[in-house]
Design an enzyme around this catalytic site. Structure first.
Site, PDB file in Angstrom:
ATOM      1  N   GLU A 279      16.765   8.447  -1.192  1.00 37.64           N
ATOM      2  CA  GLU A 279      17.377   9.524  -1.988  1.00 37.64           C
ATOM      3  C   GLU A 279      18.640   9.108  -2.742  1.00 37.64           C
ATOM      4  O   GLU A 279      19.643   9.818  -2.730  1.00 37.64           O
ATOM      5  CB  GLU A 279      17.707  10.721  -1.082  1.00 37.64           C
ATOM      6  CG  GLU A 279      16.491  11.272  -0.358  1.00 37.64           C
ATOM      7  CD  GLU A 279      16.794  12.538   0.440  1.00 37.64           C
ATOM      8  OE1 GLU A 279      17.969  12.911   0.569  1.00 37.64           O
ATOM      9  OE2 GLU A 279      15.821  13.150   0.935  1.00 37.64           O
TER      10      GLU A 279
ATOM     11  N   GLU B  79       6.336  11.981   3.153  1.00 39.14           N
ATOM     12  CA  GLU B  79       6.861  13.132   3.905  1.00 39.14           C
ATOM     13  C   GLU B  79       6.159  14.428   3.505  1.00 39.14           C
ATOM     14  O   GLU B  79       6.787  15.486   3.394  1.00 39.14           O
ATOM     15  CB  GLU B  79       8.375  13.272   3.661  1.00 39.14           C
ATOM     16  CG  GLU B  79       9.157  12.016   3.990  1.00 39.14           C
ATOM     17  CD  GLU B  79      10.674  12.167   3.877  1.00 39.14           C
ATOM     18  OE1 GLU B  79      11.163  13.311   3.790  1.00 39.14           O
ATOM     19  OE2 GLU B  79      11.357  11.127   3.875  1.00 39.14           O
TER      20      GLU B  79
HETATM   21  C1  XIL Z   1      15.012  16.030   7.937  1.00 39.60           C
HETATM   22  C2  XIL Z   1      14.604  16.314   9.378  1.00 39.60           C
HETATM   23  O1  XIL Z   1      13.285  16.803   9.395  1.00 39.60           O
HETATM   24  C3  XIL Z   1      15.529  17.315   9.990  1.00 39.60           C
HETATM   25  O2  XIL Z   1      15.275  17.452  11.382  1.00 39.60           O
HETATM   26  C4  XIL Z   1      16.985  16.899   9.791  1.00 39.60           C
HETATM   27  O3  XIL Z   1      17.844  17.920  10.280  1.00 39.60           O
HETATM   28  C5  XIL Z   1      17.266  16.651   8.328  1.00 39.60           C
HETATM   29  O4  XIL Z   1      16.363  15.681   7.852  1.00 39.60           O
HETATM   30  N1  XIL Z   1      14.027  13.895   3.436  1.00 39.60           N
HETATM   31  C6  XIL Z   1      14.130  12.893   4.364  1.00 39.60           C
HETATM   32  C7  XIL Z   1      14.052  13.227   5.805  1.00 39.60           C
HETATM   33  O5  XIL Z   1      14.183  11.720   3.998  1.00 39.60           O
HETATM   34  O6  XIL Z   1      14.822  12.346   6.592  1.00 39.60           O
HETATM   35  C8  XIL Z   1      14.476  14.651   6.060  1.00 39.60           C
HETATM   36  O7  XIL Z   1      14.270  14.949   7.444  1.00 39.60           O
HETATM   37  C9  XIL Z   1      13.698  15.588   5.176  1.00 39.60           C
HETATM   38  C10 XIL Z   1      13.970  15.290   3.732  1.00 39.60           C
END
Ligand code: XIL
Length: 493
Positions: A153, A267
């Site tokens: 990101e 994701e």
């Molecule tokens: C999220 C997790 O699911 C949560 O438990 C945490 O509080 C925040 O992060 N993009 C990503 C992930 O790269 O690491 C994120 O995961 C969701 C968005």
């Protein structure tokens, strides 16, 4: 050619001792296609605070794994120089036991960074911290984590072709060079690991000013400069209304293929607006299934895609509800019942025969290393495209098939699930090296190795064939009875 003198028996991978043929799973279908399908292990799993069905489903349906939070910077180095690997190790042990591929997530990210890092204002000091973190974390799991999200990101959200500056200690204190350095250090720590740039909203298309376009430009620059990037991850946290995203992912895959870079879906969730939670019906879930299916279609059709990762297993444990104002985005509901999206993924996989799906990996995703030396069999097929027709003729491939359930009969045999219907009248049954066709005596039996090459073919009129002449390993058995075709993956041992 290796003959097994003793009938050691044969079982499908993942089958219990009493089950000769297990149900087709996302995992078995993905493995036949040399691909990975995975889901996170939620933080509740690491804390032993999750229902027992979770792990059962996870290891049966998936062959790739990633930690929801446990390999992030704040989890792995909460205090300077004090590394905390216990939870990550727990996942690696689980992955090894179940022959799953591990993604490491994530090394350099502006979020979930501990306070002691966020307070550093000196460039040289922060570069040292980043290098030391990568050396240690990647070094610790060298050879065990197959792929890292090296940077997560790092692009800003304002359609302005730029790196994220707000809220990123890495960019603010080091500048854009932190990205290049992170890739170089990760490669030095584990030269065999795949190294990804991962981001959200890069599934929104390659238009002017887009994040996706910026990523492709950077990939080009990285490749030109020998920065060791091998993959891009598109997070793909989308909403039910985002109907064009699958085709955007396809376009991104094609653009990255030009630079010899793999695109992974890392994701995925397809959420509904939270407010709609009470009013969702069958057509909503069918629509969700349709989107899941389109992503899987694209994934299987693009040769430079390798992993299809879902950000959760069950709607009972998803970041969407608490943090995103979205809900019900996964493929199992809160009671661990498979949703239409599950069936859609199965249907897509089955509609793409293994012989037509390319794998971007040198070795296929099949984690069972017993697949060896199948070349000593029938050499009449000179190329791997010889077996084209691996579709199961009577497969129902529409999206809206009923919720799947195991169709294991009490004899331990498994019928072939075709959409909502089960063909119970004809089954195959493997005991030792004898394959019986239950319910028919005339059948054509073909066996293919995992690259689709024929290794055995016979027509029987006595309802069984002897497979003793085939070497140990993984195979696909196809039985044709009249117009019906049954197909199973088996391990001969
Ligand atoms: C999220 C997790 O699911 C949560 O438990 C945490 O509080 C925040 O992060 N993009 C990503 C992930 O790269 O690491 C994120 O995961 C969701 C968005």
């Amino acid at each position: 050619m290796k003959y097994s003198k003793i009938m050691l028996g044969a079982a499908l991978i993942g089958a219990t001792a009493s089950t000769i043929f297990a149900q087709e799973t996302l995992r078995s279908l993905a493995e036949e296609r040399g691909r990975y399908i995975g889901a996170i292990l939620n933080s509740e799993w690491f804390n032993n605070a999750i229902e027992s069905q979770f792990e059962e489903i996870h290891k049966t349906q998936f062959n790739a794994v990633v930690a929801e939070n446990e390999m992030k910077f704040d989890a792995t180095e909460p205090n300077k120089g004090q590394f905390s690997y216990a939870k990550g190790d727990k996942m690696v042990t689980y992955a090894k036991a179940n022959k799953m591929r591990v993604r490491g997530h994530a090394l350099a990210w502006h979020s979930q960074v501990p306070g002691w890092v966020n307070n550093i204002r000196d460039k040289k000091q922060l570069l040292d911290v980043l290098k030391n973190h990568i050396d240690n974390v990647v070094g610790h799991w060298k050879g065990e984590v197959a792929e890292w999200d090296v940077v997560n990101e790092a692009i800003n959200d304002d359609n302005n072709h730029g790196w994220r500056s707000n809220g990123s200690v890495w960019f603010q204190t080091i500048g854009a060079e932190f990205l290049d350095s992170a890739f170089v250090w990760a490669h030095a720590a584990d030269p065999d690991a795949e190294l990804c740039y991962n981001d959200y909203a890069i599934e929104w298309g390659l238009g002017q000013g887009s994040k996706a376009g910026f990523v492709v430009d950077q990939v080009k620059r990285w490749k030109q400069n020998n920065i060791p990037i091998t993959c891009v991850g598109t997070q793909t946290h989308i909403e039910i209304s985002h109907e064009t995203t699958p085709q955007n992912v396809r376009a991104l895959a094609k653009a990255l293929a030009e630079h010899d870079v793999v695109l992974n879906i890392t994701e995925l969730d397809v959420g509904f607006p939270q407010g709609s939670a009470g009013s969702l019906g069958a057509s909503d879930y069918a629509k969700q299934g349709h989107l899941y299916r389109q992503f899987m279609d694209v994934f299987l059709e693009e040769p430079n895609m390798g992993e299809f990762m879902i950000w959760g297993v069950t709607d009972a444990h998803s970041w969407l509800d608490g943090q995103q104002g979205k809900t019900q985005g996964l493929i199992y509901d809160k009671q661990y019942k498979a949703k239409p999206a599950y069936d859609s993924l199965i249907a897509s996989l089955k509609a793409h025969p293994a012989s037509e799906v390319k794998s971007p990996y040198k070795s296929a995703a099949t984690p069972d290393t017993t697949v060896q030396d199948t070349t000593t069999q029938d050499t009449s097929a000179h190329d791997t495209t010889a077996v084209q027709d691996t579709t199961v003729k009577d497969t129902t491939t529409q999206d809206t098939v009923a919720t799947p359930g195991p169709v294991v009969s009490d004899t331990g045999n498994v019928g072939i699930r075709r959409g909502s219907a089960t063909l119970t009248e004809v089954r195959m049954n493997l005991v030792g090296r004898t394959l019986s066709i239950v319910g028919a005596s005339n059948a054509k039996v073909q066996v293919f190795d995992m690259r689709g090459r024929p290794v055995y073919s016979a027509v029987t009129s006595k309802g069984s064939v002897d497979l003793s002449a085939i070497s140990d390993g993984l195979y696909v058995v196809r039985v044709k009875v009249g117009s019906k075709t049954l197909e199973r993956r088996v391990a001969l041992r």
